[in-house]
Design an enzyme around this catalytic site. Structure first.
Site, PDB file in Angstrom:
ATOM      1  N   CYS A 191     -42.498 -19.929 -18.982  1.00 60.92           N
ATOM      2  CA  CYS A 191     -43.583 -19.177 -19.607  1.00 60.92           C
ATOM      3  C   CYS A 191     -44.591 -18.854 -18.514  1.00 60.92           C
ATOM      4  O   CYS A 191     -45.051 -19.763 -17.820  1.00 60.92           O
ATOM      5  CB  CYS A 191     -44.210 -20.078 -20.680  1.00 60.92           C
ATOM      6  N   VAL A 218     -50.595 -27.917 -20.117  1.00 60.13           N
ATOM      7  CA  VAL A 218     -50.681 -28.643 -21.387  1.00 60.13           C
ATOM      8  C   VAL A 218     -51.813 -28.070 -22.249  1.00 60.13           C
ATOM      9  O   VAL A 218     -51.654 -27.879 -23.459  1.00 60.13           O
ATOM     10  CB  VAL A 218     -50.846 -30.165 -21.155  1.00 60.13           C
ATOM     11  N   GLU A 237     -35.828 -23.979 -27.367  1.00 61.25           N
ATOM     12  CA  GLU A 237     -36.388 -24.636 -26.187  1.00 61.25           C
ATOM     13  C   GLU A 237     -36.979 -23.569 -25.272  1.00 61.25           C
ATOM     14  O   GLU A 237     -36.272 -22.646 -24.839  1.00 61.25           O
ATOM     15  CB  GLU A 237     -35.305 -25.398 -25.427  1.00 61.25           C
ATOM     16  N   TYR A 248     -53.321 -12.630 -22.975  1.00 60.77           N
ATOM     17  CA  TYR A 248     -51.914 -12.214 -23.066  1.00 60.77           C
ATOM     18  C   TYR A 248     -51.002 -13.382 -23.437  1.00 60.77           C
ATOM     19  O   TYR A 248     -50.061 -13.222 -24.210  1.00 60.77           O
ATOM     20  CB  TYR A 248     -51.434 -11.604 -21.746  1.00 60.77           C
TER      21      TYR A 248
HETATM   22  N1  ACO Z   1     -54.877 -24.982 -18.850  1.00 64.32           N
HETATM   23  C1  ACO Z   1     -55.731 -25.084 -19.878  1.00 64.32           C
HETATM   24  N2  ACO Z   1     -56.046 -24.060 -20.678  1.00 64.32           N
HETATM   25  C2  ACO Z   1     -55.488 -22.879 -20.398  1.00 64.32           C
HETATM   26  C3  ACO Z   1     -54.601 -22.680 -19.328  1.00 64.32           C
HETATM   27  C4  ACO Z   1     -54.294 -23.796 -18.535  1.00 64.32           C
HETATM   28  N3  ACO Z   1     -53.463 -23.708 -17.506  1.00 64.32           N
HETATM   29  N4  ACO Z   1     -54.225 -21.387 -19.306  1.00 64.32           N
HETATM   30  C5  ACO Z   1     -54.870 -20.812 -20.327  1.00 64.32           C
HETATM   31  N5  ACO Z   1     -55.622 -21.712 -20.972  1.00 64.32           N
HETATM   32  C6  ACO Z   1     -56.439 -21.497 -22.157  1.00 64.32           C
HETATM   33  C7  ACO Z   1     -57.377 -20.337 -22.010  1.00 64.32           C
HETATM   34  O1  ACO Z   1     -58.605 -20.738 -21.429  1.00 64.32           O
HETATM   35  C8  ACO Z   1     -57.542 -19.904 -23.434  1.00 64.32           C
HETATM   36  O2  ACO Z   1     -58.473 -20.712 -24.109  1.00 64.32           O
HETATM   37  P1  ACO Z   1     -59.502 -20.097 -25.185  1.00 64.32           P
HETATM   38  O3  ACO Z   1     -58.621 -19.573 -26.285  1.00 64.32           O
HETATM   39  O4  ACO Z   1     -60.330 -21.264 -25.572  1.00 64.32           O
HETATM   40  O5  ACO Z   1     -60.236 -19.002 -24.464  1.00 64.32           O
HETATM   41  C9  ACO Z   1     -56.177 -20.192 -24.049  1.00 64.32           C
HETATM   42  O6  ACO Z   1     -55.575 -21.178 -23.224  1.00 64.32           O
HETATM   43  C10 ACO Z   1     -55.277 -18.983 -24.081  1.00 64.32           C
HETATM   44  O7  ACO Z   1     -55.393 -18.294 -22.874  1.00 64.32           O
HETATM   45  P2  ACO Z   1     -54.619 -16.952 -22.558  1.00 64.32           P
HETATM   46  O8  ACO Z   1     -55.536 -16.020 -21.850  1.00 64.32           O
HETATM   47  O9  ACO Z   1     -53.956 -16.451 -23.790  1.00 64.32           O
HETATM   48  O10 ACO Z   1     -53.532 -17.531 -21.555  1.00 64.32           O
HETATM   49  P3  ACO Z   1     -52.836 -16.784 -20.311  1.00 64.32           P
HETATM   50  O11 ACO Z   1     -52.638 -15.349 -20.626  1.00 64.32           O
HETATM   51  O12 ACO Z   1     -53.514 -17.119 -19.051  1.00 64.32           O
HETATM   52  O13 ACO Z   1     -51.403 -17.499 -20.321  1.00 64.32           O
HETATM   53  C11 ACO Z   1     -50.300 -19.244 -19.037  1.00 64.32           C
HETATM   54  C12 ACO Z   1     -51.327 -18.906 -20.145  1.00 64.32           C
HETATM   55  C13 ACO Z   1     -48.932 -18.713 -19.465  1.00 64.32           C
HETATM   56  C14 ACO Z   1     -50.254 -20.757 -18.892  1.00 64.32           C
HETATM   57  C15 ACO Z   1     -50.749 -18.541 -17.730  1.00 64.32           C
HETATM   58  O14 ACO Z   1     -52.045 -18.947 -17.403  1.00 64.32           O
HETATM   59  C16 ACO Z   1     -49.828 -18.803 -16.560  1.00 64.32           C
HETATM   60  O15 ACO Z   1     -48.898 -18.042 -16.328  1.00 64.32           O
HETATM   61  N6  ACO Z   1     -50.065 -19.870 -15.766  1.00 64.32           N
HETATM   62  C17 ACO Z   1     -49.286 -20.172 -14.597  1.00 64.32           C
HETATM   63  C18 ACO Z   1     -47.853 -20.559 -14.930  1.00 64.32           C
HETATM   64  C19 ACO Z   1     -47.764 -21.742 -15.892  1.00 64.32           C
HETATM   65  O16 ACO Z   1     -48.427 -22.747 -15.750  1.00 64.32           O
HETATM   66  N7  ACO Z   1     -46.854 -21.605 -16.887  1.00 64.32           N
HETATM   67  C20 ACO Z   1     -46.520 -22.639 -17.839  1.00 64.32           C
HETATM   68  C21 ACO Z   1     -45.624 -23.626 -17.187  1.00 64.32           C
HETATM   69  S1  ACO Z   1     -44.791 -24.685 -18.316  1.00 64.32           S
HETATM   70  C22 ACO Z   1     -43.410 -23.843 -18.780  1.00 64.32           C
HETATM   71  O17 ACO Z   1     -43.143 -22.774 -18.306  1.00 64.32           O
HETATM   72  C23 ACO Z   1     -42.499 -24.438 -19.849  1.00 64.32           C
END
Ligand code: ACO
Length: 165
Positions: A77, A118, A73, A88
């Protein structure tokens, strides 16, 4: 850049990293109470896979492996604010999958994803359809209103990371 999987094992460097990750989660997951974040990060049943750059934490995923049930689980993140959307998060998830399969023997992940995350989880192979038999996870993960339950199957053979990362 390196990826490490650490838990609360008393090793100084791991403690410093866990505190670094706590600060990132505290900022990036504003709906999560800080005490809850600390409790799970320091709980010995949880592990955290982290991205470390120049000995600083860039982000991480905290999860609980349920080894007998073969699923994990994901509790938290996040990637630090100024390093998001640079890839990353994807690399982190790949390291988590590799570790969970090869070290913990897991076949699936479940997580309650925040609405706005999502899209990220879908790109990492998570679905809103839960295929895992209910008997394997019911009673293990707690119900949580603030998110959407999502599942990811870990491929049995796919190399999720290469030796250079
Ligand atoms: N919504 C939609 N798409 C997203 C999001 C998002 N919030 N964040 C990243 N993506 C997409 C990117 O555009 C990318 O797409 P591509 O491959 O087509 O270019 C893909 O996902 C991967 O992106 P990364 O650069 O690898 O993602 P990143 O390093 O930004 O990590 C994360 C993603 C962890 C969600 C980060 O943006 C973050 O810390 N966000 C704020 C905290 C958060 O929302 N955490 C998750 C909460 S749920 C939980 O913790 C269980």
């Amino acid at each position: 850049l390196k990826f490490a999987c650490v838990s609360n094992d008393g090793i100084d460097e791991h403690m410093v990293w866990l505190i670094g990750l706590k600060i990132i989660f505290g900022r990036q997951l504003p709906n999560m109470p800080k005490e809850y974040i600390v409790r799970l990060l320091m709980d010995r049943n949880h592990k955290s896979v982290m991205v470390i750059r120049r000995n600083h934490v860039v982000g991480g995923i905290t999860y609980r492996p349920y080894v007998s049930q073969k699923f994990g689980e994901i509790a938290f993140c996040a990637i630090t604010g100024d390093e998001q959307v640079k890839g990353y998060g994807t690399r982190l998830m790949n390291h988590l999958k590799q570790h969970a399969r090869d070290v913990d023997g897991l076949t699936h992940f479940l997580t309650y994803a925040d609405n706005n995350a999502v899209g990220y989880f879908v790109k990492q192979g998570f679905t809103k359809e839960i295929h895992l038999e209910k008997e394997r996870w019911q009673g293990y993960i707690k119900d949580y209103d603030g998110g959407i339950l999502m599942e990811c199957k870990i491929d049995l053979k796919l190399p999720y990371t290469d030796l250079s990362t």
